[in-house]
Motif scaffolding. Structure first.
Motif, PDB file in Angstrom:
ATOM      1  N   GLN A 196      16.724  72.095  85.382  1.00 30.25           N
ATOM      2  CA  GLN A 196      16.985  73.540  84.734  1.00 30.25           C
ATOM      3  C   GLN A 196      18.137  74.330  85.396  1.00 30.25           C
ATOM      4  O   GLN A 196      18.955  74.936  84.715  1.00 30.25           O
ATOM      5  CB  GLN A 196      15.581  74.278  84.816  1.00 30.25           C
ATOM      6  N   ARG A 197      18.169  74.172  86.551  1.00 32.50           N
ATOM      7  CA  ARG A 197      19.324  74.859  87.482  1.00 32.50           C
ATOM      8  C   ARG A 197      20.585  74.353  87.099  1.00 32.50           C
ATOM      9  O   ARG A 197      21.581  75.158  86.921  1.00 32.50           O
ATOM     10  CB  ARG A 197      18.911  74.656  88.799  1.00 32.50           C
ATOM     11  N   LEU A 198      20.802  72.998  86.793  1.00 32.82           N
ATOM     12  CA  LEU A 198      22.145  72.611  86.722  1.00 32.82           C
ATOM     13  C   LEU A 198      22.420  72.894  84.913  1.00 32.82           C
ATOM     14  O   LEU A 198      23.501  73.102  84.931  1.00 32.82           O
ATOM     15  CB  LEU A 198      21.871  71.027  86.781  1.00 32.82           C
ATOM     16  N   THR A 199      21.619  72.655  84.289  1.00 33.37           N
ATOM     17  CA  THR A 199      21.618  73.164  82.902  1.00 33.37           C
ATOM     18  C   THR A 199      22.325  74.610  82.942  1.00 33.37           C
ATOM     19  O   THR A 199      23.184  74.935  82.039  1.00 33.37           O
ATOM     20  CB  THR A 199      20.574  72.927  82.164  1.00 33.37           C
ATOM     21  N   ALA A 200      21.520  75.454  83.522  1.00 33.81           N
ATOM     22  CA  ALA A 200      21.822  76.752  83.346  1.00 33.81           C
ATOM     23  C   ALA A 200      23.118  77.313  83.775  1.00 33.81           C
ATOM     24  O   ALA A 200      23.827  78.147  83.274  1.00 33.81           O
ATOM     25  CB  ALA A 200      20.658  77.738  84.160  1.00 33.81           C
ATOM     26  N   ALA A 201      23.643  76.507  84.960  1.00 32.80           N
ATOM     27  CA  ALA A 201      24.850  76.821  85.436  1.00 32.80           C
ATOM     28  C   ALA A 201      25.970  76.030  84.921  1.00 32.80           C
ATOM     29  O   ALA A 201      27.231  76.238  85.206  1.00 32.80           O
ATOM     30  CB  ALA A 201      24.764  76.373  86.905  1.00 32.80           C
ATOM     31  N   GLY A 202      25.593  75.333  83.871  1.00 39.12           N
ATOM     32  CA  GLY A 202      26.837  74.530  83.326  1.00 39.12           C
ATOM     33  C   GLY A 202      27.292  73.450  83.923  1.00 39.12           C
ATOM     34  O   GLY A 202      28.541  73.117  83.600  1.00 39.12           O
ATOM     35  N   VAL A 203      26.530  72.825  84.823  1.00 40.83           N
ATOM     36  CA  VAL A 203      26.886  71.731  85.641  1.00 40.83           C
ATOM     37  C   VAL A 203      26.793  70.360  84.859  1.00 40.83           C
ATOM     38  O   VAL A 203      25.807  69.973  84.389  1.00 40.83           O
ATOM     39  CB  VAL A 203      26.235  71.504  87.094  1.00 40.83           C
ATOM     40  N   ARG A 204      27.784  69.766  84.629  1.00 39.46           N
ATOM     41  CA  ARG A 204      27.823  68.212  84.153  1.00 39.46           C
ATOM     42  C   ARG A 204      26.818  67.386  84.753  1.00 39.46           C
ATOM     43  O   ARG A 204      27.132  67.178  85.979  1.00 39.46           O
ATOM     44  CB  ARG A 204      28.987  67.646  83.669  1.00 39.46           C
ATOM     45  N   HIS A 205      25.958  66.951  84.323  1.00 41.50           N
ATOM     46  CA  HIS A 205      24.884  66.068  84.924  1.00 41.50           C
ATOM     47  C   HIS A 205      24.063  65.141  84.180  1.00 41.50           C
ATOM     48  O   HIS A 205      23.863  65.217  82.723  1.00 41.50           O
ATOM     49  CB  HIS A 205      23.823  67.071  86.003  1.00 41.50           C
ATOM     50  N   GLU A 206      23.454  64.086  84.974  1.00 44.63           N
ATOM     51  CA  GLU A 206      22.150  63.424  84.295  1.00 44.63           C
ATOM     52  C   GLU A 206      21.325  63.001  85.385  1.00 44.63           C
ATOM     53  O   GLU A 206      21.666  62.379  86.534  1.00 44.63           O
ATOM     54  CB  GLU A 206      23.029  61.944  83.869  1.00 44.63           C
ATOM     55  N   LEU A 207      20.135  63.265  85.078  1.00 41.06           N
ATOM     56  CA  LEU A 207      19.190  63.089  86.118  1.00 41.06           C
ATOM     57  C   LEU A 207      18.071  62.190  85.544  1.00 41.06           C
ATOM     58  O   LEU A 207      17.393  62.423  84.515  1.00 41.06           O
ATOM     59  CB  LEU A 207      18.100  64.487  86.783  1.00 41.06           C
ATOM     60  N   ILE A 208      17.525  61.013  86.220  1.00 38.96           N
ATOM     61  CA  ILE A 208      16.748  59.985  86.055  1.00 38.96           C
ATOM     62  C   ILE A 208      15.575  59.993  86.851  1.00 38.96           C
ATOM     63  O   ILE A 208      15.835  60.230  87.946  1.00 38.96           O
ATOM     64  CB  ILE A 208      17.653  58.773  85.858  1.00 38.96           C
ATOM     65  N   SER A 209      14.385  60.020  86.093  1.00 33.93           N
ATOM     66  CA  SER A 209      13.132  59.599  86.933  1.00 33.93           C
ATOM     67  C   SER A 209      12.599  58.232  86.558  1.00 33.93           C
ATOM     68  O   SER A 209      12.376  58.011  85.250  1.00 33.93           O
ATOM     69  CB  SER A 209      12.242  60.790  86.649  1.00 33.93           C
ATOM     70  N   TYR A 210      12.277  57.530  87.603  1.00 33.77           N
ATOM     71  CA  TYR A 210      11.490  56.258  87.068  1.00 33.77           C
ATOM     72  C   TYR A 210       9.824  56.529  87.297  1.00 33.77           C
ATOM     73  O   TYR A 210       9.668  56.697  88.674  1.00 33.77           O
ATOM     74  CB  TYR A 210      12.080  55.056  88.012  1.00 33.77           C
ATOM     75  N   PRO A 211       9.337  56.169  86.152  1.00 36.86           N
ATOM     76  CA  PRO A 211       7.719  56.245  86.555  1.00 36.86           C
ATOM     77  C   PRO A 211       7.036  55.078  87.496  1.00 36.86           C
ATOM     78  O   PRO A 211       7.644  54.039  87.680  1.00 36.86           O
ATOM     79  CB  PRO A 211       7.182  55.895  85.147  1.00 36.86           C
ATOM     80  N   GLY A 212       5.968  55.776  88.335  1.00 43.19           N
ATOM     81  CA  GLY A 212       5.423  54.805  89.155  1.00 43.19           C
ATOM     82  C   GLY A 212       6.293  54.336  90.581  1.00 43.19           C
ATOM     83  O   GLY A 212       5.827  53.408  91.205  1.00 43.19           O
ATOM     84  N   VAL A 213       7.460  54.858  90.781  1.00 44.29           N
ATOM     85  CA  VAL A 213       8.518  54.450  91.728  1.00 44.29           C
ATOM     86  C   VAL A 213       8.674  55.341  92.782  1.00 44.29           C
ATOM     87  O   VAL A 213       8.372  56.720  92.684  1.00 44.29           O
ATOM     88  CB  VAL A 213       9.911  54.262  91.205  1.00 44.29           C
ATOM     89  N   ARG A 214       8.535  55.123  94.252  1.00 46.46           N
ATOM     90  CA  ARG A 214       8.476  55.677  95.231  1.00 46.46           C
ATOM     91  C   ARG A 214       9.898  55.940  95.807  1.00 46.46           C
ATOM     92  O   ARG A 214      11.096  55.724  95.391  1.00 46.46           O
ATOM     93  CB  ARG A 214       7.815  54.841  96.299  1.00 46.46           C
ATOM     94  N   HIS A 215       9.811  57.153  96.895  1.00 51.17           N
ATOM     95  CA  HIS A 215      10.837  57.316  97.580  1.00 51.17           C
ATOM     96  C   HIS A 215      11.546  56.113  98.180  1.00 51.17           C
ATOM     97  O   HIS A 215      10.649  55.212  98.992  1.00 51.17           O
ATOM     98  CB  HIS A 215      10.620  58.384  98.850  1.00 51.17           C
TER      99      HIS A 215
END
Length: 246
Positions: A196-215
């Motif tokens: 949300q912060r990146l979108t609101a600021a107009g930062v070009r981005h792609e954020l990916i989240s992997y189900p069931g995956v750890r740090h």
């Protein structure tokens, strides 16, 4: 083709890996500042620099701990994890930004006219994102970065990086981030807020989240956390972003 090199006289050093020009159609495809985990330039970090150099990129991996202990090379044992936490808590935000600037200059000199990316993992992901709020480069590739929206230690300072999303937009870096949904450092709710912060600021981005995956899922030396499928997908995305933006 990797060695420790001084970036400033008596100051910061970096582990620098160069591509083997004879194996490439051009000497280099660009340069990467690799920001390692809190374990320093250990065996895994060296495999990352070698992977990137083999793909045609010059790699500068700064020793961000140099003011306290030089050339740190910790394992993933519980004892070394505690040692890494102590070192990480000794880092200062403004010193990190200064060191990132020196590393960026070194990378630009090796980029052969191409662009520069910052690629960071965990603590290094935070440093790469912080650098993008203060410096101008082409790509910030973040593996499970911490402390994007919260403070609490000198490395972060009073203002976490995504409080400066407008500065990220001004710097111009494309932000690519990958994280596991089970990450104990970076909860899903914070990842959504980052989006949300990146979108609101107009930062070009792609954020990916992997189900069931750890740090730490990309590190084969951490078998309890390693996820081969997520790692393969993450590197495929990083490779594509490097080719596109550098």
């Amino acid at each position: 083709m990797a060695n420790w090199e001084s970036l400033t006289e008596g100051g910061i050093e970096a582990y620098v890996a160069r591509p083997a020009a004879a194996d490439l159609p051009t000497p280099t495809r660009g340069a990467i500042v690799f920001c390692a985990e809190m374990y320093g330039i250990n065996e895994y970090a060296r495999t990352v620099t070698a992977r990137l150099a083999a793909a045609g990129y010059a790699v500068v991996a700064p020793d961000f701990y140099w003011r306290h202990q030089r050339r740190v090379r910790l394992s993933y044992s519980p004892e070394d994890r505690e040692a890494g936490l102590v070192l990480m808590r000794g880092l200062d935000r403004d010193e990190l930004i200064a060191d990132a600037g020196v590393a960026l200059d070194a990378a630009r000199a090796l980029a052969d006219g191409h662009g520069v990316a910052f690629l960071g993992m965990s603590m290094g992901g935070h440093i790469a994102l912080r650098a993008a709020t203060a410096l101008s480069f082409e790509l910030a590739a973040l593996f499970y970065p911490g402390w994007m929206l919260n403070s609490g230690m000198p490395m972060v300072g009073p203002v976490p990086p995504l409080e400066q999303a407008a500065d990220l937009a001004k710097g111009g870096a494309f932000v690519l981030g990958v994280v596991g949904e089970e990450d104990h450092i970076l909860p899903s709710a914070e990842w959504q807020q980052a989006e949300q912060r990146l979108t609101a600021a107009g930062v070009r981005h792609e954020l990916i989240s992997y189900p069931g995956v750890r740090h730490g899922f990309a590190v084969e030396d951490r078998p309890a956390d390693y996820d081969a499928k997520a790692t393969a997908d993450a590197w495929e995305r990083v490779d594509a972003a490097l080719a596109r933006y550098l």
